[in-house]
Design a protein around this motif. Structure first.
Motif, mmCIF file in Angstrom:
data_model
loop_
_atom_site.group_PDB
_atom_site.id
_atom_site.type_symbol
_atom_site.label_atom_id
_atom_site.label_comp_id
_atom_site.label_asym_id
_atom_site.label_seq_id
_atom_site.Cartn_x
_atom_site.Cartn_y
_atom_site.Cartn_z
ATOM 1 N N THR A 73 0.824 -1.199 0.000
ATOM 2 C CA THR A 73 0.000 0.000 0.000
ATOM 3 C C THR A 73 0.868 1.262 0.000
ATOM 4 O O THR A 73 0.566 2.228 -0.714
ATOM 5 N N LEU A 74 1.943 1.248 0.760
ATOM 6 C CA LEU A 74 2.859 2.384 0.763
ATOM 7 C C LEU A 74 3.439 2.607 -0.629
ATOM 8 O O LEU A 74 3.480 3.739 -1.127
ATOM 9 N N ASN A 75 3.888 1.534 -1.277
ATOM 10 C CA ASN A 75 4.447 1.641 -2.628
ATOM 11 C C ASN A 75 3.422 2.179 -3.613
ATOM 12 O O ASN A 75 3.723 3.046 -4.437
ATOM 13 N N GLN A 82 0.798 10.178 -3.566
ATOM 14 C CA GLN A 82 0.580 10.458 -2.148
ATOM 15 C C GLN A 82 1.904 10.373 -1.410
ATOM 16 O O GLN A 82 2.849 9.751 -1.879
ATOM 17 N N GLN A 83 1.945 10.998 -0.260
ATOM 18 C CA GLN A 83 3.154 10.980 0.558
ATOM 19 C C GLN A 83 2.814 10.398 1.923
ATOM 20 O O GLN A 83 2.533 11.132 2.874
ATOM 21 N N ASP A 85 2.887 9.354 5.505
ATOM 22 C CA ASP A 85 3.694 9.933 6.572
ATOM 23 C C ASP A 85 3.529 9.197 7.896
ATOM 24 O O ASP A 85 3.880 9.712 8.937
ATOM 25 N N ARG A 86 2.991 8.003 7.831
ATOM 26 C CA ARG A 86 2.740 7.240 9.052
ATOM 27 C C ARG A 86 3.225 5.812 8.865
ATOM 28 O O ARG A 86 3.207 5.284 7.760
ATOM 29 N N ASN A 87 3.600 5.185 9.956
ATOM 30 C CA ASN A 87 3.978 3.781 9.900
ATOM 31 C C ASN A 87 2.767 2.888 9.675
ATOM 32 O O ASN A 87 2.886 1.800 9.148
ATOM 33 N N ASP A 88 1.603 3.368 10.089
ATOM 34 C CA ASP A 88 0.375 2.584 9.933
ATOM 35 C C ASP A 88 -0.540 3.227 8.895
ATOM 36 O O ASP A 88 -1.728 3.402 9.109
ATOM 37 N N PHE A 89 0.028 3.556 7.752
ATOM 38 C CA PHE A 89 -0.694 4.252 6.683
ATOM 39 C C PHE A 89 -1.947 3.485 6.264
ATOM 40 O O PHE A 89 -3.023 4.074 6.107
ATOM 41 N N LEU A 90 -1.837 2.174 6.075
ATOM 42 C CA LEU A 90 -2.972 1.368 5.626
ATOM 43 C C LEU A 90 -4.108 1.409 6.642
ATOM 44 O O LEU A 90 -5.268 1.596 6.277
ATOM 45 N N ASN A 91 -3.790 1.264 7.903
ATOM 46 C CA ASN A 91 -4.805 1.334 8.948
ATOM 47 C C ASN A 91 -5.486 2.703 8.943
ATOM 48 O O ASN A 91 -6.709 2.796 9.023
ATOM 49 N N GLY A 92 -4.704 3.752 8.821
ATOM 50 C CA GLY A 92 -5.265 5.101 8.776
ATOM 51 C C GLY A 92 -6.161 5.321 7.574
ATOM 52 O O GLY A 92 -7.222 5.941 7.673
#
Length: 158
Positions: A73-75, A82-83, A85-92
């Motif tokens: 998801t980050l990739n 998008q940028q 900025d969180r370790n839990d980007f997917l959860n957010g």
């Protein structure tokens, strides 16, 4: 009896180092749970979602990331500008769209394991880049649809 803690963060994990309790020292790690798919699950979802090119792109990236939904998801998010900025980007991301994802009809389809209607509905709603829809939906399924949607059922009592 004494207790001392040193909290550090490495590799997205929280480490409690040099915990001393009654003259014994230990190191613990508390890592966020990695949500992942097996290659068999990826194949199954790829066949279910073959008519959705962005879903196939997402599944290919999940496969490239050895099933790790967060990494994929980050990739994908970076690819669409998008940028994260969180370790839990997917959860957010999932929480941000919880109201849409947890509509009764979509919830029922997810509980049955039917991704097609859910992915189709969310892609057509254009709430977020369509290439991110599949990882979000899979994340919700892996976390448990009922527990993910439960916060929406709370009622404020006065």
């Amino acid at each position: 009896m004494s207790l001392s803690l040193l909290l550090t963060q490495r590799n997205n994990c929280c480490w409690f180092e040099d915990i001393e309790y009654d003259h014994h020292s230990k190191t613990l790690s508390v890592c966020p749970t990695m949500v992942s798919l097996t290659s068999e699950e990826i194949s199954q979802y790829r066949s279910q979602l073959a008519d959705y090119p962005d879903a196939v792109v997402a599944l290919d990236e999940i496969d490239n990331c050895e099933g790790d939904l967060e990494d994929a998801t980050l990739n994908l998010a970076i690819r669409v500008g998008q940028q994260p900025d969180r370790n839990d980007f997917l959860n957010g991301l999932a929480k941000r769209y919880r109201v849409e994802i947890c509509q009764d009809m979509l919830q029922q389809e997810l509980l049955k394991g039917n991704l097609i209607l859910v992915v189709d509905t969310l892609m057509k709603a254009e709430l977020f880049p369509s290439v991110l829809v599949t990882p979000v939906v899979l994340y919700v399924m892996k976390q448990g649809v009922k527990s993910f949607c439960e916060p929406l059922t709370y009622k404020i009592e006065t």
